[in-house]
Design an enzyme around this catalytic site. Structure first.
Site, PDB file in Angstrom:
ATOM      1  N   GLU A   8     -28.965   1.607  18.589  1.00 38.53           N
ATOM      2  CA  GLU A   8     -28.036   2.613  18.055  1.00 38.53           C
ATOM      3  C   GLU A   8     -27.037   2.037  17.069  1.00 38.53           C
ATOM      4  OE1 GLU A   8     -26.170   5.452  20.719  1.00 38.53           O
ATOM      5  OE2 GLU A   8     -27.745   5.083  22.180  1.00 38.53           O
ATOM      6  N   ASP A  81     -29.003   3.213  23.887  1.00 40.93           N
ATOM      7  CA  ASP A  81     -28.200   3.017  25.099  1.00 40.93           C
ATOM      8  C   ASP A  81     -28.895   3.570  26.343  1.00 40.93           C
ATOM      9  OD1 ASP A  81     -26.260   1.749  23.693  1.00 40.93           O
ATOM     10  OD2 ASP A  81     -24.819   3.387  23.709  1.00 40.93           O
ATOM     11  N   ASP A  83     -28.564   5.650  28.814  1.00 35.72           N
ATOM     12  CA  ASP A  83     -28.040   6.839  29.470  1.00 35.72           C
ATOM     13  C   ASP A  83     -28.739   8.065  28.895  1.00 35.72           C
ATOM     14  OD1 ASP A  83     -26.940   7.077  26.943  1.00 35.72           O
ATOM     15  OD2 ASP A  83     -24.876   6.754  27.576  1.00 35.72           O
ATOM     16  N   GLU A  85     -27.771  10.320  26.790  1.00 30.40           N
ATOM     17  CA  GLU A  85     -27.626  10.456  25.340  1.00 30.40           C
ATOM     18  C   GLU A  85     -28.549   9.471  24.627  1.00 30.40           C
ATOM     19  OE1 GLU A  85     -25.697  13.187  22.945  1.00 30.40           O
ATOM     20  OE2 GLU A  85     -25.417  12.890  25.086  1.00 30.40           O
ATOM     21  N   TYR A 297     -23.180  -2.282  30.929  1.00 31.91           N
ATOM     22  CA  TYR A 297     -23.046  -0.961  30.309  1.00 31.91           C
ATOM     23  C   TYR A 297     -21.872  -0.205  30.916  1.00 31.91           C
ATOM     24  CZ  TYR A 297     -24.390   3.289  27.924  1.00 31.91           C
ATOM     25  OH  TYR A 297     -24.403   4.382  27.106  1.00 31.91           O
ATOM     26  N   ARG A 299     -20.930   3.069  30.728  1.00 34.36           N
ATOM     27  CA  ARG A 299     -21.029   4.482  31.143  1.00 34.36           C
ATOM     28  C   ARG A 299     -21.845   4.534  32.424  1.00 34.36           C
ATOM     29  NH1 ARG A 299     -21.508   4.924  25.432  1.00 34.36           N
ATOM     30  NH2 ARG A 299     -19.669   5.946  24.540  1.00 34.36           N
ATOM     31  N   HIS A 343     -27.259   2.540  36.636  1.00 31.87           N
ATOM     32  CA  HIS A 343     -26.726   1.258  36.168  1.00 31.87           C
ATOM     33  C   HIS A 343     -25.848   0.641  37.239  1.00 31.87           C
ATOM     34  CE1 HIS A 343     -28.125   2.666  32.328  1.00 31.87           C
ATOM     35  NE2 HIS A 343     -27.348   3.717  32.420  1.00 31.87           N
TER      36      HIS A 343
END
Length: 700
Positions: A8, A81, A83, A85, A297, A299, A343
């Site tokens: 990203e 990433d 997650d 998103e 990570y 989030r 995670h």
């Protein structure tokens, strides 16, 4: 031909190159590459809510470059990433670039370290379509609510407003709290403290009650009656209890607790915390290590810790603090019932890289946040703090009246073994940290120094801060940890809420929107309904709920409610007091009002259409222009950034990013401007005065 890895962000690409070296071409999508166009609904409601995506404006060239890179590669790995998103971005990339979704081409990195990258590349998988559907469902839900509800709110209150699915609930919480504060009726109560001289020290004890039990002092008369009973009384320790207690460390951070603690201890806003954490995760250049991701990570709502990290941290504690700083049994923390557990908890990627080792490689903000994360994580695996506690009861009795007495209590503690607090102090509010005087014994007579009474009044509930709002959103299941920062920044940016010091205070506009939604769209601002939608989205991500069915169930009720609200409020317009100004119309004398048009706010005559006078809306400051003496006003750049300039533009072209103040230059008498670093500067080219700004005391 090299293998292609798409991430990203450019900073993550740079860090990966540090570990993977040659044989890989690593490029960045720079966030989302395809999305729902903002100019229209972009959701086919009649065709099972099919989204109509398009390339994000300005990324057409990047798409061509990515397609060319794919054509020149043996394998393509999607490393966005880890997650929802990120999963959706990988899916969009696969769709645009014509990649086979059945191939094992999705890789994720919980940490951007040599081990983390190696493990990620060794375990590719398919794009998780359940996670993609959960993200799509959220995106479609938010678009349906925003696109359908915002025009209605704008029509009834003020042009240009928006109503969001989760942000509206957050504003409601803030408005409800403000209403609680307004409705609060303070109640009187009194405290009574006895102070005694003990070994050249003062022992302070609080009134507890009398022979009938615990007594609350509600009035001065009641307090004075107790004082009269104590006139001439003698005091002795009637009970002395010594003990020990253990204080356990807090668990490692998850997203929400990191945002809360960074707000409390560092003064960081949630948005700022997440930005810095993203930088620490993606990779920074550290002397002796090159480009490395310093944290896992950021989030996550899971408290899980990998066994590898646990063992490394326990060994670090043993070597640097000693074996006694390890608990008898390893600590395992249980995640919340709604945790995704995809995670680990937020922790340093390599515990042996201490904050002191990276001090010269990080920005001050990065160092502060890394230190907070590192300390909290290491402390979470350390031994408990052991405290010696002491609680005493003191009786006040008048001679000859032993059956009637007043009881005072005091408690304190001393640290027997510091344990985890050697590294991380929880700083519990309200905890009595005083140590009682030594040498006290049961039955000991005490010499009274003073009896002090004080009147108090109960306080209303506190307004929300970012820290407390995030905690409440999490406790109620509203939104997700990754969205809290965006929620808060959005409602402030849209002027539904303003910051006063650290408090979040609703504006009249915010209250008007909440009142309208509570009356006409109860579910949209209902905490339980919103939390249930979050749970439904989680089940979509787990593959146990059909997202199209979920959208149909939501939209059917929503559309019917919207249709009914439009009919009931036909021709109704809500007027706001905050839109009024004290600026008279130059033609008819009426006080002008603030309106919002396509290009922002402007002033207009309230007598429209009889009087069509308008003028620009400007925010004046206390400063005068150092060039021509005109007024310095606040302005906005094309990208929305605030700067300051002369109101006589274009005749005078003075502008600055420095903030105007009401202070005058001691050298030339012109206005001083405060720079970002805290310096007060005179911007008169012929003066050049500069000085460090001094902090004013409260009330000055």
């Amino acid at each position: 031909m090299a293998d292609l890895i798409i991430v990203e962000s450019p900073s993550k690409a740079k860090t990966l190159k540090n570990y993977l070296g040659g044989g890989y071409n690593i490029v960045a999508s720079k966030g989302h590459i395809r999305d729902l166009p903002a100019a229209r609904l972009s959701v086919d409601v009649k065709n099972d809510f099919a989204p109509k995506y398009s390339i994000v404006k300005g990324k057409e060239k990047l798409v061509k470059e990515l397609k060319a890179a794919v054509a020149e590669s043996d394998e393509v790995y999607l490393a966005t990433d880890p997650d929802r998103e990120g999963e959706a971005i990988s899916w969009h990339l696969a769709e645009i670039l014509g990649l086979d979704l059945n191939r094992l081409n999705r890789v994720t990195f919980n940490e951007i370290t040599k081990t983390g990258v190696k493990n990620g590349m060794a375990n590719p998988r398919r794009v998780d379509l359940d996670l993609v559907n959960a993200q799509q469902a959220r995106r479609i839900l938010d678009r349906l609510v925003g696109y359908k509800l915002s025009p209605f709110v704008s029509q009834k209150i003020r042009r240009g407003l928006s109503a969001g699915r989760v942000q509206s609930v957050a504003v409601r919480m803030i408005v409800d709290r403000e209403n609680e504060i307004r409705a609060f009726v303070p109640e009187e109560y009194w405290s009574l403290e006895a102070k005694f001289n003990v070994s050249r020290k003062t022992l302070t004890a609080s009134f507890y009650g009398d022979e009938t039990g615990k007594t609350e002092l509600k009035t001065q008369e009641q307090t004075d009656e107790i004082l009269s009973r104590l006139d001439g009384a003698k005091y002795h320790i009637s009970s002395l209890k010594n003990g020990t207690r253990k204080k356990n460390p807090a668990p490692p951070f998850i997203t929400s607790t990191l945002q809360q603690e960074a707000s409390k201890k560092l003064g960081f806003r949630a948005e700022r915390t997440m930005k810095i954490a993203q930088e620490l995760y993606e990779g920074v250049t550290v002397k002796g290590y090159g480009s490395i991701g310093l944290i896992t990570y950021m989030r996550t709502d899971s408290l899980r810790i990998s066994e590898e990290a646990r063992q490394a941290t326990e060994e670090f504690i043993r070597e640097n603090y000693g074996a006694k700083y390890l608990p008898e049994k390893p600590r395992y923390y249980k995640s919340g019932s709604n945790a995704q557990d995809g995670h680990e908890a937020i922790r340093p990627s390599t515990v042996s890289i201490t904050p002191a080792m990276v001090k010269d490689s990080l920005t001050p903000e990065q160092l502060k946040l890394y230190t907070l994360i590192w300390n909290r994580f290491v402390a979470s695996l350390m031994a408990s703090c052991v405290q010696n506690t002491q609680k005493i009861e003191i009786k006040g009795v008048r001679e000859g009246d032993e059956q009637r007495f007043c009881l005072f209590t005091a408690s304190g503690y001393s640290v027997k073994f510091d344990g985890f607090t050697a590294l991380y102090d929880l700083g519990d509010k309200g905890e009595d940290k005083s140590k009682l005087p030594e040498g006290l014994s049961d039955g000991e007579d005490l010499k009274l120094k003073s009896l002090d009474k004080e009147q108090h009044f109960t306080q209303p509930p506190a307004r929300y801060t970012e820290e407390s709002l995030i905690k409440t959103l999490e406790e109620n299941g509203v939104g997700r940890p990754s969205t809290y920062a965006t929620i808060i920044s959005t409602i402030v940016k849209r002027e539904y809420v303003v910051r006063k010091s650290k408090q979040l205070v609703p504006t009249e506009l915010g209250e008007a929107i909440v009142n309208l939604l509570k009356e006409k769209f109860k579910n949209i601002v209902n905490v339980k309904f919103t939390a249930q939608l979050e749970s439904d989205l989680d089940r979509v991500g787990e593959g146990t709920q059909d997202y199209i069915k979920m959208l149909h169930e939501f939209y059917g009720d929503f559309e019917e409610t919207l249709k009914k609200a439009k009919a009931e409020m036909d021709g109704v317009k809500i007027q706001l007091k905050e839109d009024e100004t004290d600026i008279p119309c130059e033609k008819c004398g009426r006080m002008m009002v603030i309106k919002v048009g396509r290009f922002g706010k402007f002033l207009a005559c309230p007598a429209y259409p009889e009087c069509k006078t308008t003028k620009p809306y400007v925010i004046e400051t206390d400063a005068t222009c150092p060039v021509c003496g005109g007024k310095v006003i606040s302005k906005k750049s094309k990208k929305g950034y605030t700067f300051f300039g002369c109101d006589k533009w274009p005749e005078c072209n003075f502008m600055t990013w420095d903030k105007p103040t009401n202070e005058k230059c001691p050298k030339c008498g012109k206005s001083l401007f405060k720079a970002k670093g805290g310096m007060l500067n005179c911007l008169d080219e012929g003066c050049g005065y500069s000085a460090k700004a001094t902090r004013k005391k409260k009330g000055e």
